[in-house]
Design a protein around this motif. Structure first.
Motif, PDB file in Angstrom:
ATOM      1  N   GLU A   1       0.833  -1.200   0.000  1.00  6.43           N
ATOM      2  CA  GLU A   1       0.000   0.000   0.000  1.00  6.43           C
ATOM      3  C   GLU A   1       0.870   1.254   0.000  1.00  6.43           C
ATOM      4  OE1 GLU A   1      -4.362   0.955   1.677  1.00  6.43           O
ATOM      5  OE2 GLU A   1      -2.930   0.219   3.154  1.00  6.43           O
ATOM      6  N   LEU A   2       1.994   1.202   0.727  1.00  3.50           N
ATOM      7  CA  LEU A   2       2.931   2.326   0.708  1.00  3.50           C
ATOM      8  C   LEU A   2       3.518   2.504  -0.684  1.00  3.50           C
ATOM      9  CD1 LEU A   2       4.728   4.477   2.105  1.00  3.50           C
ATOM     10  CD2 LEU A   2       6.378   2.641   2.530  1.00  3.50           C
ATOM     11  N   ASN A   3       3.891   1.400  -1.341  1.00  2.00           N
ATOM     12  CA  ASN A   3       4.473   1.502  -2.689  1.00  2.00           C
ATOM     13  C   ASN A   3       3.485   2.133  -3.668  1.00  2.00           C
ATOM     14  OD1 ASN A   3       6.859   0.289  -1.840  1.00  2.00           O
ATOM     15  ND2 ASN A   3       6.121  -1.787  -2.286  1.00  2.00           N
ATOM     16  N   TRP A   4       2.238   1.714  -3.601  1.00  2.00           N
ATOM     17  CA  TRP A   4       1.231   2.322  -4.480  1.00  2.00           C
ATOM     18  C   TRP A   4       1.086   3.821  -4.201  1.00  2.00           C
ATOM     19  CZ3 TRP A   4      -0.931   0.817  -8.812  1.00  2.00           C
ATOM     20  CH2 TRP A   4      -0.979  -0.543  -9.117  1.00  2.00           C
ATOM     21  N   HIS A   5       1.074   4.172  -2.914  1.00  2.00           N
ATOM     22  CA  HIS A   5       0.944   5.584  -2.540  1.00  2.00           C
ATOM     23  C   HIS A   5       2.121   6.398  -3.074  1.00  2.00           C
ATOM     24  CE1 HIS A   5       0.042   9.146  -0.231  1.00  2.00           C
ATOM     25  NE2 HIS A   5       1.168   9.056   0.462  1.00  2.00           N
ATOM     26  N   GLN A   6       3.327   5.867  -2.932  1.00  4.09           N
ATOM     27  CA  GLN A   6       4.521   6.575  -3.406  1.00  4.09           C
ATOM     28  C   GLN A   6       4.482   6.799  -4.916  1.00  4.09           C
ATOM     29  OE1 GLN A   6       7.772   4.132  -2.070  1.00  4.09           O
ATOM     30  NE2 GLN A   6       7.999   5.235  -0.147  1.00  4.09           N
TER      31      GLN A   6
ATOM     32  N   VAL B   1      -6.388  14.887 -11.741  1.00  4.66           N
ATOM     33  CA  VAL B   1      -7.308  14.992 -10.609  1.00  4.66           C
ATOM     34  C   VAL B   1      -7.548  13.612  -9.994  1.00  4.66           C
ATOM     35  CG1 VAL B   1      -9.671  15.559  -9.911  1.00  4.66           C
ATOM     36  CG2 VAL B   1      -8.435  17.065 -11.487  1.00  4.66           C
ATOM     37  N   LEU B   2      -7.752  12.607 -10.857  1.00  5.94           N
ATOM     38  CA  LEU B   2      -7.996  11.245 -10.368  1.00  5.94           C
ATOM     39  C   LEU B   2      -6.791  10.711  -9.591  1.00  5.94           C
ATOM     40  CD1 LEU B   2      -9.835   8.759 -10.280  1.00  5.94           C
ATOM     41  CD2 LEU B   2      -8.800   8.029 -12.443  1.00  5.94           C
ATOM     42  N   SER B   3      -5.590  10.948 -10.099  1.00  3.17           N
ATOM     43  CA  SER B   3      -4.388  10.450  -9.435  1.00  3.17           C
ATOM     44  C   SER B   3      -4.170  11.140  -8.091  1.00  3.17           C
ATOM     45  CB  SER B   3      -3.162  10.643 -10.331  1.00  3.17           C
ATOM     46  OG  SER B   3      -2.939  12.020 -10.601  1.00  3.17           O
ATOM     47  N   VAL B   4      -4.512  12.435  -8.017  1.00  2.94           N
ATOM     48  CA  VAL B   4      -4.405  13.150  -6.742  1.00  2.94           C
ATOM     49  C   VAL B   4      -5.373  12.551  -5.717  1.00  2.94           C
ATOM     50  CG1 VAL B   4      -4.867  15.352  -5.586  1.00  2.94           C
ATOM     51  CG2 VAL B   4      -3.550  15.311  -7.706  1.00  2.94           C
ATOM     52  N   VAL B   5      -6.606  12.256  -6.170  1.00  5.67           N
ATOM     53  CA  VAL B   5      -7.616  11.686  -5.272  1.00  5.67           C
ATOM     54  C   VAL B   5      -7.180  10.300  -4.782  1.00  5.67           C
ATOM     55  CG1 VAL B   5      -9.973  10.806  -5.128  1.00  5.67           C
ATOM     56  CG2 VAL B   5      -9.529  13.009  -6.235  1.00  5.67           C
ATOM     57  N   VAL B   6      -6.709   9.460  -5.716  1.00  5.63           N
ATOM     58  CA  VAL B   6      -6.301   8.096  -5.343  1.00  5.63           C
ATOM     59  C   VAL B   6      -5.094   8.140  -4.409  1.00  5.63           C
ATOM     60  CG1 VAL B   6      -5.367   5.920  -6.228  1.00  5.63           C
ATOM     61  CG2 VAL B   6      -7.247   7.066  -7.434  1.00  5.63           C
ATOM     62  N   THR B   7      -4.136   9.007  -4.721  1.00  6.46           N
ATOM     63  CA  THR B   7      -2.950   9.138  -3.861  1.00  6.46           C
ATOM     64  C   THR B   7      -3.351   9.558  -2.455  1.00  6.46           C
ATOM     65  OG1 THR B   7      -1.612   9.768  -5.776  1.00  6.46           O
ATOM     66  CG2 THR B   7      -0.710  10.252  -3.596  1.00  6.46           C
ATOM     67  N   GLY B   8      -4.259  10.543  -2.376  1.00  7.13           N
ATOM     68  CA  GLY B   8      -4.719  10.995  -1.067  1.00  7.13           C
ATOM     69  C   GLY B   8      -5.452   9.901  -0.305  1.00  7.13           C
ATOM     70  N   HIS B   9      -6.257   9.130  -1.040  1.00  4.69           N
ATOM     71  CA  HIS B   9      -6.997   8.040  -0.395  1.00  4.69           C
ATOM     72  C   HIS B   9      -6.035   6.987   0.156  1.00  4.69           C
ATOM     73  CE1 HIS B   9     -10.024   5.031   0.408  1.00  4.69           C
ATOM     74  NE2 HIS B   9      -9.442   4.185  -0.419  1.00  4.69           N
ATOM     75  N   LEU B  10      -5.026   6.619  -0.611  1.00  3.79           N
ATOM     76  CA  LEU B  10      -4.054   5.635  -0.143  1.00  3.79           C
ATOM     77  C   LEU B  10      -3.284   6.153   1.064  1.00  3.79           C
ATOM     78  CD1 LEU B  10      -2.682   4.403  -3.599  1.00  3.79           C
ATOM     79  CD2 LEU B  10      -4.152   3.117  -2.022  1.00  3.79           C
ATOM     80  N   GLY B  11      -2.968   7.464   1.043  1.00  5.34           N
ATOM     81  CA  GLY B  11      -2.284   8.052   2.194  1.00  5.34           C
ATOM     82  C   GLY B  11      -3.139   8.037   3.438  1.00  5.34           C
ATOM     83  N   ALA B  12      -4.439   8.312   3.266  1.00  3.30           N
ATOM     84  CA  ALA B  12      -5.355   8.267   4.414  1.00  3.30           C
ATOM     85  C   ALA B  12      -5.455   6.852   4.968  1.00  3.30           C
ATOM     86  CB  ALA B  12      -6.732   8.775   4.004  1.00  3.30           C
TER      87      ALA B  12
END
Length: 707
Positions: free
Chosen positions: A106-111, A143-154
Motif C-alpha cells: 500500500e505504501l508503494n502504491w501511494h509513493q 485529478v484522479l491520481s491526486v484523489v487516489v494518492t490521497g486516499h491511499l495516504g489516508a
C-alpha cells in the motif's frame, strides 16, 4: 516583469530537480542514510500535501474555461507551476517520511501514484499552450491520481476503512458463546481498534505488524509480542500495563486508550497460553478468560422462526409441565416435566402445537419405557433433549437419531447398551453427550470417543485411585464498599463439600478455620478467603474478596502533597467520595504518586472519633504499582502531632494481576482531632522486575475511618 519571469524560470527548473531527487529516493532510498534534519522535512509531509492538492486542482480548472484571455491563462499557469513545485516537495517529504517504520504494497502504491501525479502536473504545465487534444483528458487523469494518492495516504494513516466508516453500520454481529473463538472474536477486535493503526501493512512501527498472524507470532525489534503464559516477557502485556506517561506505554497517550475490560482480556489471553485457534467453550469454565468472554458474548441464540400462539403456551402450562421462552422475548421455547406420579404419556402429543418453537425438552426421571417417541422427529428445531433416568431403551434412542438439529443429548442412568452406538453416530450435529451410569461397555465408550471426536462426551466421574482438586467456591455479596455491615454468602455447586473461610486474610485450612454453615455478616473492612474440602478430593484454590467499610465520614480531607498530574482524579474529594475505584489505574478514580509521597490530613467530627484507619490501595506490579516503601500515621493531640505508626509494609515478590489491597491501622484511645497519613512509594523496583531500578507508584482511592 523581468523579475517575475526570472522567478518563473527558477520554479520551472526546480521541477526537474524535485523529479530527479524523488526518483533517487524512490529507487535507491534504502541505501541512503537520511540525516536527522531531513527527517524533520519528511515529517512535514502531512502539512505540505494540502497545498498541491488545492493549487493543482485550481490550475486544472483553467483548462476547462472557455475563451481564456492572456491574464486568465497566466493565473492558471502560475497556479499549476506553484502547485507542481509543492507537489514535488511533498513527494520528497513523503519519501523521507516513509523511511520511518513504513513499508508494504500500500505504501508503494501511494509513493508511485504520488510521483505519477507530480509527473502529470509537469506535463500539463510545459504543454499548457499546445493544441493537443489530450490535455483535457490528461487534466482529469491528474485529478484522479491526486484523489487516489490521497486516499491511499489516508489508509496508511487512519486505516483502510477511514473514508467509509461514517456510513458503515456500527452494529457488531452477535456472537454466541458456543461459537466464539478466543483470538478471532475476543482478542483480534481489540488489536484492530487500538493497535493496528501503527502496526499494519504500510506502517510497521518497531518492526511489529499486527494485521496478520505471522507478524503477531514474529514480534518486533523489542522482543516477542506474546509468549504463551508469560506476561512479564510478552511485549503486549509489558506495554499496556505501563503508566500512561511512560514513553513505552501502549497505546501512546495521544491515542485512544484500552479500556479496563480490554486490558483484562489481553492479559488473561497471554496467561492462558495465547492460543490462536481455541474456541471459548474449550476454556476451563473457572478461568479468567472464560469469565470475561461469557460477559462479552451472548448465550442467547437468535432464531428466525415465528413466535408460538400465546394462548397455546398458556394452555400447555399446568402443574406438571412448564413451557417458557428460552430467554425473554425469544420465540424459542423450553419444556420441562415435573412429578413422576402426575406424568401422563399422552401429554407429550400436546407439544405438537408448538413443535416449530420448542428447542429444549427436559424429561429427566419421567417413566418413558415403552412410549413411542418417534413424534419428536417433527420437532425440526429441537437442540437439547434431557432423558436422564427415564428407562430409555436402545429402540427408543434409535427413533430419536433422525433429529438433525439436536446438539445436546443426556441419556444418563438408562439401560443403553452398545447396540445404541450406531444410533448415536447418526446424530449429525451432536456437540454434547452425557451418558453416566449406562449399560455401555468400556469398549463401547472407547469406540464412541474414537468415532465422534468433535463431540464432548461425559461418561461420569471415576474417582478410583485418583484425587482431583475441587473448584473454588463463589463469594456473593451486595456491595464492595458498605456503610455499616454487609451479608456474605459462600456457594459451591457440590452441596456435600465443607466450606472453610477466614476474615483476616489468612489461608483457610480444613481443621482450624471456621466452617461455613450460613451467611456471614461482615462488619469491618475484611479480606475474606474461602476454600472447599471433601473426602478423596484435593482442597480447592482460595477464592478471595476484599470488602471495605466506609464507616465515619470525614469532615475534611486535605492533600499535603500533590498527586501526579496524570492521576489526580478528584484530588482530595476522591478519598472520601464513597466510590470504590476499579482495578485499573487508568480509569480516573485513583490518586497516583511516584515522585511525591501520598500525604494527607483527615479531620472528623470530634464526637465520632475513629478507632481504625483503612487505606484502600491498588497493587499491579506489571504497571509498576507496588506496596508503599513506608507507611506512617500521626494523630493530632491538642496542637502537636504524635507518631503512632511507622512501618515497612510487606513488599511484592512477583508480578500479579491488578488487585485491591488495604492497609489497616488501629488508632490510639487518646483524644485526638486529626489524622495524618503518609505513604512513600518504593524508590527502586526490585531486581526481579523488568523495570528494576525504576521508581514505583502508590495508588490510593479511599481513606476509611472505622469506629
Amino acid at each position: 516583469m523581468p523579475k517575475i519571469h526570472r522567478i518563473q524560470q527558477i520554479l520551472e527548473n526546480s521541477l526537474f530537480a524535485w523529479l530527479g531527487l524523488a526518483l533517487i529516493l524512490a529507487i535507491a532510498g534504502n541505501s541512503i542514510e537520511i540525516p536527522s534534519w531531513l527527517q524533520v522535512v519528511g515529517r512535514s509531509h502531512p502539512l505540505l500535501l494540502h497545498f498541491p492538492i488545492v493549487l493543482l486542482i485550481f490550475g486544472v480548472v483553467f483548462f476547462w474555461l472557455p475563451d481564456k484571455n492572456s491574464e486568465v491563462k497566466e493565473i492558471g499557469s502560475f497556479s499549476l507551476l506553484i502547485g507542481s513545485n509543492f507537489a514535488g516537495i511533498t513527494v520528497i517529504a513523503g519519501l523521507l517520511l516513509a523511511k520511518e517504520d513504513y513499508e508494504g504494497s500500500e505504501l508503494n502504491w501511494h509513493q508511485w501514484m504520488g510521483i505519477a501525479a507530480y509527473g502529470i502536473s509537469m506535463l500539463l504545465y510545459f504543454y499548457r499552450n499546445s493544441k493537443a487534444q489530450l490535455l483535457k483528458p490528461l487534466s482529469l487523469v491528474l485529478v484522479l491520481s491526486v484523489v487516489v494518492t490521497g486516499h491511499l495516504g489516508a489508509n496508511l494513516t487512519h486505516g483502510s476503512d477511514f473514508l467509509l466508516a461514517p456510513i458503515k453500520s456500527n452494529e457488531t454481529p452477535k456472537v454466541q458463546l458456543a461459537d466464539a473463538r478466543v483470538f478471532e472474536d475476543l482478542v483480534q477486535p481489540i488489536l484492530e481498534s487500538k493497535c493496528q493503526s501503527c502496526h499494519k501493512e504500510g506502517k510497521i512501527k518497531g518492526e511489529l505488524r499486527l494485521d496478520q498472524l505471522e507478524g503477531i507470532r514474529k514480534g518486533g525489534k523489542s522482543g516477542p509480542f506474546v509468549l504463551a503464559g508469560n506476561t512479564e516477557e510478552s511485549l503486549l502485556t509489558q506495554r499496556i500495563h505501563l503508566p500512561k506517561e511512560e514513553k513505552k506505554h501502549m497505546p501512546p497517550k495521544n491515542k485512544e486508550q484500552l479500556t479496563e475490560e480490554e486490558i483484562e482480556i489481553l492479559t488473561a489471553w497471554v496467561n492462558s497460553g495465547a492460543d490462536f485457534e481455541k474456541k471459548v467453550r474449550e476454556l476451563p469454565a473457572e478461568s479468567d478468560l472464560f469469565m470475561l468472554a461469557s460477559q462479552k458474548f451472548t448465550n442467547e441464540k437468535t432464531y428466525d422462526f415465528e413466535e408460538a400462539d400465546p394462548d397455546d403456551i398458556a394452555e400447555l402450562n399446568n402443574f406438571f409441565r412448564k413451557v417458557n421462552p428460552l430467554y425473554p422475548e425469544s420465540p424459542a421455547l423450553e419444556v420441562s416435566y415435573f412429578g413422576i406420579s402426575a406424568f401422563d404419556p399422552n401429554s407429550l402429543e400436546d407439544l405438537k402445537k408448538v413443535k416449530e418453537q420448542v428447542v429444549k425438552i427436559n424429561l429427566n426421571k419421567m417413566p418413558l419405557e415403552g412410549i413411542d417417541l418417534s413424534f419428536l422427529k417433527t420437532f425440526s428445531n429441537l437442540e437439547e433433549l434431557q432423558l436422564n433416568f427415564s428407562d430409555l431403551t436402545d429402540d427408543q434412542l434409535a427413533e430419536l437419531s433422525q433429529l438433525e438439529n439436536l446438539e445436546s443429548l443426556a441419556i444418563s442412568g438408562n439401560p443403553i447398551s452398545d447396540s445404541s452406538i450406531p444410533s448415536i453416530l447418526k446424530f449429525k450435529n451432536l456437540r454434547k453427550l452425557f451418558a453416566w451410569q449406562t449399560g455401555l461397555s468400556e469398549a463401547g465408550k472407547q469406540e464412541l470417543k474414537e468415532k465422534i471426536t468433535d463431540v464432548e462426551i461425559d461418561f461420569g466421574f471415576n474417582a478410583a485411585n485418583v484425587n482431583y482438586e475441587l473448584n473454588a467456591p463463589k463469594l456473593v455479596y451486595d456491595e464492595i464498599l458498605f456503610q455499616d455491615s454487609t451479608l456474605l454468602e459462600i456457594k459451591h455447586p457440590i452441596k456435600t463439600v465443607e466450606i472453610r473461610y477466614t476474615l483476616d486474610g489468612t489461608k483457610p485450612d480444613s481443621i482450624n478455620s471456621p466452617l461455613y454453615t450460613e451467611p456471614v455478616w461482615v462488619k469491618n473492612t475484611s479480606k475474606i478467603n474461602a476454600r472447599v474440602f471433601a473426602k478423596d478430593w484435593i482442597g480447592s484454590a482460595e477464592e478471595s474478596i476484599l470488602l471495605f467499610k466506609s464507616g465515619i465520614h470525614p469532615s475534611e480531607v486535605t492533600l499535603l502533597k500533590e498527586p501526579n498530574k496524570q492521576y489526580k482524579a478528584q484530588e482530595g474529594r476522591t478519598l472520601n467520595d464513597q466510590i470504590k475505584g476499579k482495578n485499573n489505574h487508568t480509569t480516573g478514580e485513583w490518586l497516583g504518586y511516584q515522585d511525591n509521597p501520598f500525604d494527607v490530613e483527615v479531620k472528623f467530627d470530634p464526637n465520632k472519633r475513629p478507632s481504625r484507619v483503612v487505606l484502600s490501595l491498588l497493587y499491579s506490579e506489571s504497571a509498576y504499582i507496588f506496596p508503599p516503601q513506608q507507611a506512617e500515621v500521626w494523630v493530632k493531640e491538642g496542637t502537636s502531632w504524635r507518631s503512632v505508626i511507622n512501618e515497612v509494609p510487606e513488599q511484592s515478590t512477583e508480578a500479579k494481576n491488578a488487585r485491591f489491597e488495604a492497609l489497616a491501622y488501629d488508632l490510639p484511645a487518646s483524644d485526638f482531632s486529626s489524622i495524618r497519613i503518609r505513604l512513600t512509594p518504593i524508590a527502586k523496583l526490585p531486581s526481579w522486575h523488568p523495570g528494576a531500578g525504576s521508581k514505583g507508584w502508590v495508588f490510593v482511592d479511599e481513606v476509611l475511618l472505622e469506629d
